[in-house]
Design an enzyme around this catalytic site. Sequence first.
Site: not given
Length: 260
Positions: A122, A183
Amino acid sequence: MNVRLFVLLFVAALTACATSPLGRSQLQLFPESQMAQMGVAAFQDMKTQQTLESSPQTNRYVNCVANAITAELPEPRDWEVQVFKDDSANAFALPGGKIGVHTGLLDVAKNQDQLATVIGHEVAHVLASHANERVSTSYIASTGLQLAQVAAGEPTPAKQQLFGLLGLGAQVGVLLPFSRTQESEADLLGLDLMAKAGFDPRASIPLWQNMGAAGGGNPPEFLSTHPSHQTRIGDLSRRLEIAMPIYEQAKQAGKRPRCG
């Protein structure tokens, strides 16, 4: 859209090219200071809407892992870390130095190294300016999104859209997942980041296996548009050739987190 506005946006796009830490070209229209303001506003909004975890032990544990990760960023700063009482296996990081972890993630991330995998992932989204990239792309596509007013205003569909672009989930608005490219980039950058902090990057493999199992064979919402398990695990396994020497060097330097 009139011709003059189209030309202005086109010129802005040409002059706002940036490069991600892995060498990918990006569109970034907004200064980091403005992105930080939006991230801070979104985080504050979420803290007023969601239940905060009160356990000192849980908060110490998550803060220990997160602080070790953020200390390895090129420009270390004090990050605010908040644990939210939520059963979903989720976490997020926002521009402006904000990290949120749901208590449900602690049932899936079985130890500090697995938790570091998710937090590193993250934080890597912020490091790579993925939110800026998404907000910029959305702004080009729809000039009706008045960012400064939206971030600080009352709840509206536009505000939900902005928070989704920043990386927040359905709890505060529309879930707008990062692209598969972003991602995958966050996976690799996050692996290096956790290794620099002294967390074992090999834990990333069982972590993502746990994530898949938590979804009953289907990826949970957190992984809805992520690369497939096979692709992700293959990419991470190959990246271990780079991450493991980083990890060994970190251990030799005395970086051995003991977060519990």
